[in-house]
Design a protein around this motif. Structure first.
Motif, short mmCIF file in Angstrom:
data_model
loop_
_atom_site.label_atom_id
_atom_site.label_comp_id
_atom_site.label_asym_id
_atom_site.label_seq_id
_atom_site.Cartn_x
_atom_site.Cartn_y
_atom_site.Cartn_z
N ASN A 154 10.95 -6.99 7.49
CA ASN A 154 11.69 -8.16 6.69
C ASN A 154 11.54 -7.86 5.12
O ASN A 154 10.91 -7.08 4.70
CB ASN A 154 11.35 -9.39 7.11
N ALA A 155 12.03 -8.78 4.38
CA ALA A 155 12.02 -8.71 3.01
C ALA A 155 10.50 -8.61 2.43
O ALA A 155 10.34 -7.85 1.61
CB ALA A 155 12.79 -9.78 2.25
N ASP A 156 9.82 -9.54 3.07
CA ASP A 156 8.39 -9.77 2.44
C ASP A 156 7.79 -8.49 2.78
O ASP A 156 6.95 -8.00 1.81
CB ASP A 156 7.80 -10.92 3.30
N ASP A 157 7.81 -8.04 3.91
CA ASP A 157 7.25 -6.55 4.28
C ASP A 157 7.60 -5.61 3.56
O ASP A 157 6.94 -4.80 3.16
CB ASP A 157 7.51 -6.33 5.78
N ARG A 158 8.91 -5.56 3.22
CA ARG A 158 9.65 -4.25 2.11
C ARG A 158 8.75 -4.54 0.73
O ARG A 158 8.26 -3.59 0.46
CB ARG A 158 11.16 -4.45 2.10
N ALA A 194 6.39 -1.76 -0.90
CA ALA A 194 6.71 -1.24 -2.19
C ALA A 194 5.46 -1.60 -3.17
O ALA A 194 5.09 -0.50 -3.85
CB ALA A 194 7.98 -2.01 -2.80
N ARG A 195 4.73 -2.73 -3.19
CA ARG A 195 3.49 -2.66 -4.05
C ARG A 195 2.55 -1.78 -3.61
O ARG A 195 1.82 -1.12 -4.47
CB ARG A 195 3.36 -4.27 -3.92
N LEU A 196 2.34 -1.93 -2.36
CA LEU A 196 1.20 -0.84 -1.83
C LEU A 196 1.34 0.61 -2.16
O LEU A 196 0.29 1.00 -2.63
CB LEU A 196 1.07 -1.01 -0.34
N THR A 197 2.63 0.93 -2.29
CA THR A 197 3.03 2.17 -2.37
C THR A 197 2.85 2.59 -3.90
O THR A 197 2.29 3.59 -4.42
CB THR A 197 4.47 2.51 -1.91
N THR A 236 -8.77 4.28 -15.96
CA THR A 236 -8.10 2.93 -15.92
C THR A 236 -8.22 2.23 -14.61
O THR A 236 -7.83 2.70 -13.54
CB THR A 236 -6.79 2.64 -16.24
N PRO A 237 -9.25 1.12 -14.53
CA PRO A 237 -9.29 0.59 -13.23
C PRO A 237 -8.00 0.09 -12.81
O PRO A 237 -7.16 -0.83 -13.37
CB PRO A 237 -10.39 -0.50 -13.46
N PRO A 238 -7.69 0.48 -11.42
CA PRO A 238 -6.63 0.00 -10.87
C PRO A 238 -6.59 -1.69 -10.46
O PRO A 238 -7.82 -1.97 -10.53
CB PRO A 238 -6.32 0.57 -9.61
N GLN A 239 -5.45 -2.17 -10.30
CA GLN A 239 -5.47 -3.52 -10.03
C GLN A 239 -6.23 -3.80 -8.71
O GLN A 239 -6.82 -4.68 -8.49
CB GLN A 239 -4.10 -4.37 -10.07
N SER A 253 -8.54 -2.11 -5.28
CA SER A 253 -9.20 -0.75 -5.14
C SER A 253 -8.50 -0.17 -4.28
O SER A 253 -7.94 -0.77 -3.15
CB SER A 253 -10.52 -1.13 -4.56
N GLY A 254 -8.78 1.28 -3.71
CA GLY A 254 -8.47 2.04 -2.59
C GLY A 254 -8.54 1.52 -1.13
O GLY A 254 -7.78 1.43 -0.45
N HIS A 255 -9.70 0.83 -1.09
CA HIS A 255 -10.30 0.18 0.11
C HIS A 255 -9.42 -0.94 0.45
O HIS A 255 -8.66 -1.25 1.69
CB HIS A 255 -11.59 -0.26 0.26
N GLU A 256 -8.85 -1.91 -0.52
CA GLU A 256 -8.41 -3.06 -0.23
C GLU A 256 -6.72 -2.76 0.14
O GLU A 256 -6.20 -3.15 1.23
CB GLU A 256 -8.27 -3.78 -1.44
N ALA A 257 -6.28 -1.46 -0.59
CA ALA A 257 -4.83 -1.16 -0.01
C ALA A 257 -5.00 -0.74 1.19
O ALA A 257 -3.97 -0.99 2.01
CB ALA A 257 -4.33 -0.01 -1.34
N ALA A 258 -6.02 0.22 1.56
CA ALA A 258 -5.82 0.83 2.77
C ALA A 258 -5.97 -0.21 3.96
O ALA A 258 -5.24 -0.27 5.10
CB ALA A 258 -7.04 1.67 3.11
#
Lengths: 234, 480
Positions: free
Chosen positions: B158-162, B166-169, B189-192, B194-199
């Motif tokens: 749905n729109a929220d999922d998209r 997009a944000r995660l990508t 530069t520290p990302p907003q 962490s990799g673990h959270e995104a995964a």
């Protein structure tokens, strides 16, 4: 080689045989000449070492001469190969040895059949001829006995049966009575004389026993490999 | 000639009987040699059969069909339309007993305590059991159920999922750029996030859109893999991989059984699940990577391959026998045969010396008789036949006894076998050596030693026979 042939059964011309014993050359026969006719009953007489056995071996195609010529039934043995000599022995010459030399694993009947079987005769012919020959040498009741179960005289009679069962014309016997007692020897000689007369077989045998020599119709005496006398009885 | 031959046989037989003690000892040596050879062949044939069965009956089958490059470089994309090929197989091939389609891919298996790279194989449980008898190798738990697991249909974004996707990508891209810059020595530069959270967020999205089935699909594990993963029947394992389109895929499976095949590579690396579950997991549709055939007569594999080759080539597929797929095992079987042949040759050589010695002694002892035979007109060839007849009679009698003994030993070894003790349960080039070696009886394994021993007896007695044939009657008859 016909039984009625008038040609000599055996012809020896200037026959010489030498052996080598170590470095010494021994002349066993030295220029022997002899002719034996069909139906003859010839004794080769002479002391031990005179060349009797050597002469019989050469006539029987068991050895080859150093020089000279041996003819048996008109055929020159010097011109024949080993196979032809074996066939000559099988088909025309009967042997009787001093030590009988029967095969211990065969019965008297089978020993008498031996040469007939080697000739490729049928089973029935072998059986019939061997039985009749054993009958004629007085062993009709002992046909199934092995040589070890027979006396010396009986064994020699089986050897005679083996030599004549295939109706061969020449029988060579090397001191055939040497291992027999006098009674058996006399009996064997009677048998040989009877076969010689009745079947027109030519007998040529060696002996140094005067009683045996006296039975020969012709006596050829050898000394040091030479014929020193050739006498005919009567 | 026939009369002559029966005479020779009669004399030969009686001569053997005359020296029955010596004949018995030599005959016993020959019989023991033949029996030992038959037993050696039996054990080696049995071991070779077990090795071959350990690969054909657990995995390989007798014939396999793949995309041409699949054997060398197995890839998910090298799948083919197995339904059509299977129809053609049924139409063209005589002698095929069963066919099993498989899908194969590499996955990461995770348990709470361990993770490992695993070869996931999807099979039809019933067809696979008919081809490889996999069901017989379950040591703990149970075999796969015949029915596939019902998987829920994936949900559309749905729109929220998209927006989340997009944000995660975008975050993943920034993280990757930062890591590359760090490699060049630039400040990180520290990302907003962490990799673990995104995964974790990515996995949550994936599981919400393509949820696991209500009950985890059943899974079999090789026993060494189960040990490595600390997973026994009942344990849950999460499998992660990329599907056919390169998208990440993940699902939880339930271990229902542990198998032991004896094939080290299989037992250490393989997980097996229902083909429908694995197809779903890899998004493979109805395709397969491998068709495995079991034949009624395994030795007919080359004929079946020839019969299938035309149809398979038309579809761009390759058909191979198990021998072509596993030449290393074929070499090992040949090596086994080579060792056996060497052993048998040594046994034969020893027996041949015994035969030659016996016959030679008999010839020397009977020189006088041989001289008489030659004197009365027996030809040298007949003397050779006489002596050879003695060897053949001795060898034949002893070989028959040896065959009976050898078959008896084979029967005992076939039933009870030879336990390998501490050596048990290992594999050579992936082919399992069973813990107990059992003998297997083959026509060749029984008759070859007997016939070879007979030939060896003939050959060994040739020299004494020639000596006998050369006997000089005059000299021989002079001997006492």
């Amino acid at each position: 080689m016909s039984e009625t042939s008038r040609a000599p059964v055996v012809e020896l011309r200037n026959l010489t045989k030498t052996y080598r014993q170590g470095h010494v050359e021994v002349r066993a026969l030295d220029g022997v000449a002899l002719s034996v006719d069909a139906g003859d009953f010839v004794v080769l007489a002479g002391p031990s070492g005179s060349g009797k056995t050597t002469l019989l071996n050469l006539i029987g195609a068991l050895a080859r001469p150093t020089s000279g010529e041996v003819r048996v039934g008109g055929r020159d043995l010097g011109a024949m190969n080993g196979r032809e000599l074996a066939l000559l022995r099988r088909d025309h010459i009967g042997f009787i040895f001093q030590a009988y030399n029967l095969l211990p694993v065969l019965s008297a009947l089978e020993n008498a059949e031996l040469v007939l079987e080697l000739q490729g005769r049928s089973r029935a012919v072998c059986r019939e001829r061997a039985e009749s020959t054993l009958r004629s040498v007085g062993l009709a009741d002992l046909v199934n006995r092995r040589p070890g179960e027979l006396s010396g005289g009986q064994q020699q009679r089986v050897a005679v049966a083996r030599a004549i069962a295939s109706a061969r014309t020449l029988v060579l016997a090397d001191e055939p009575t040497a291992n027999l007692d006098s009674k058996s020897a006399e009996s064997l000689l009677d048998l040989m004389v009877e076969l010689n007369r009745g079947h027109l077989l030519t007998f040529l045998f060696s002996s140094h026993d005067p009683r045996v020599i006296a039975r020969g119709r012709r006596v050829v005496r050898l000394e040091d490999g030479r014929v020193v006398a050739d006498e005919r009885a009567g | 000639m026939l009369a002559n031959f029966t005479l020779l046989l009669r004399i030969a037989g009686r001569n053997l009987w005359r020296n029955r003690g010596r004949s018995l000892i030599t005959g016993a040596a020959i019989a023991a040699g033949v029996a030992l050879c038959i037993a050696s062949f039996g054990i080696m044939d049995g071991m070779s059969s077990d090795m071959v069965r350990s690969i054909t009956d657990t995995n390989l089958g007798h014939v396999q069909i793949h995309a041409p490059d699949f054997s060398a470089r197995p890839k998910l994309s090298l799948a083919f339309d197995q339904a059509r090929v299977r129809t053609e197989l049924a139409a063209h091939t005589v002698g095929v007993e069963a066919v099993s389609a498989r899908v194969i891919g590499w996955v990461l298996a995770e348990t709470p305590r361990q993770s490992a790279s695993v070869e996931l194989v999807g099979v039809d449980p019933i067809r696979e059991a008919a081809v490889t008898q996999l069901d017989r190798h379950v040591r703990r738990g149970r075999y796969l159920p015949s029915a596939a697991t019902p998987w829920p249909e994936p949900k559309a974004l749905n729109a929220d999922d998209r927006a989340l996707d997009a944000r995660l990508t975008q975050e993943q891209a920034k993280l990757a750029e930062a890591e590359i810059a760090a490699l060049d020595g630039a400040a990180l530069t520290p990302p907003q996030a962490s990799g673990h959270e995104a995964a974790a967020e990515t996995r949550a999205l994936l599981e919400r859109l393509a949820p696991d089935p209500s009950a985890p699909p059943p899974l079999l594990l090789g026993d060494r893999l189960a040990k490595r993963l600390h997973a026994e029947p009942g344990a849950k394992i999460r499998l992660r991989a990329q599907d056919l389109d390169g998208n990440p895929t993940s699902a939880a499976f339930r271990v229902v059984g542990v198998v032991h095949t004896g094939n080290a590579a299989f037992d250490a690396n393989r997980a097996i699940a229902h083909i429908a579950d694995v197809r779903h997991f890899f998004s493979l549709g109805d395709r397969a990577h491998e068709l495995t055939l079991r034949l009624r007569v395994p030795s007919e594999a080359p004929r079946v391959v020839r019969a299938l080759e035309g149809a398979a080539l038309n579809r761009g597929l390759s058909v191979k026998t198990w021998q072509e797929l596993r030449p290393d095992v074929v070499s090992m079987v040949q090596m086994n045969s080579g060792f056996t042949a060497m052993l048998v040759t040594i046994i034969f050589a020893i027996a041949a010396i015994g035969v030659a010695d016996t016959i030679l002694m008999a010839v020397f002892e009977r020189r006088r008789e041989l001289g008489v035979l030659k004197a009365v007109g027996m030809r040298p060839l007949a003397i050779v036949v006489l002596i050879e007849s003695e060897a053949v009679l001795l060898g034949l009698g002893a070989s028959i006894v040896g065959m009976a003994l050898g078959l008896g030993i084979d029967a005992l070894l076939g039933r009870f076998g030879i336990p390998l003790g501490g050596l048990s349960g290992f594999s050579l080039a992936g082919a399992a050596i069973p813990p107990v070696l059992h003998a297997s009886v083959t026509v060749q394994g029984v008759f070859l030693p007997a016939v070879a021993m007979l030939a060896m007896s003939l050959l060994a007695s040739l020299w004494p026979a020639l000596i006998a044939a050369g006997t000089e009657p005059v000299l021989a008859m002079r001997e006492r």
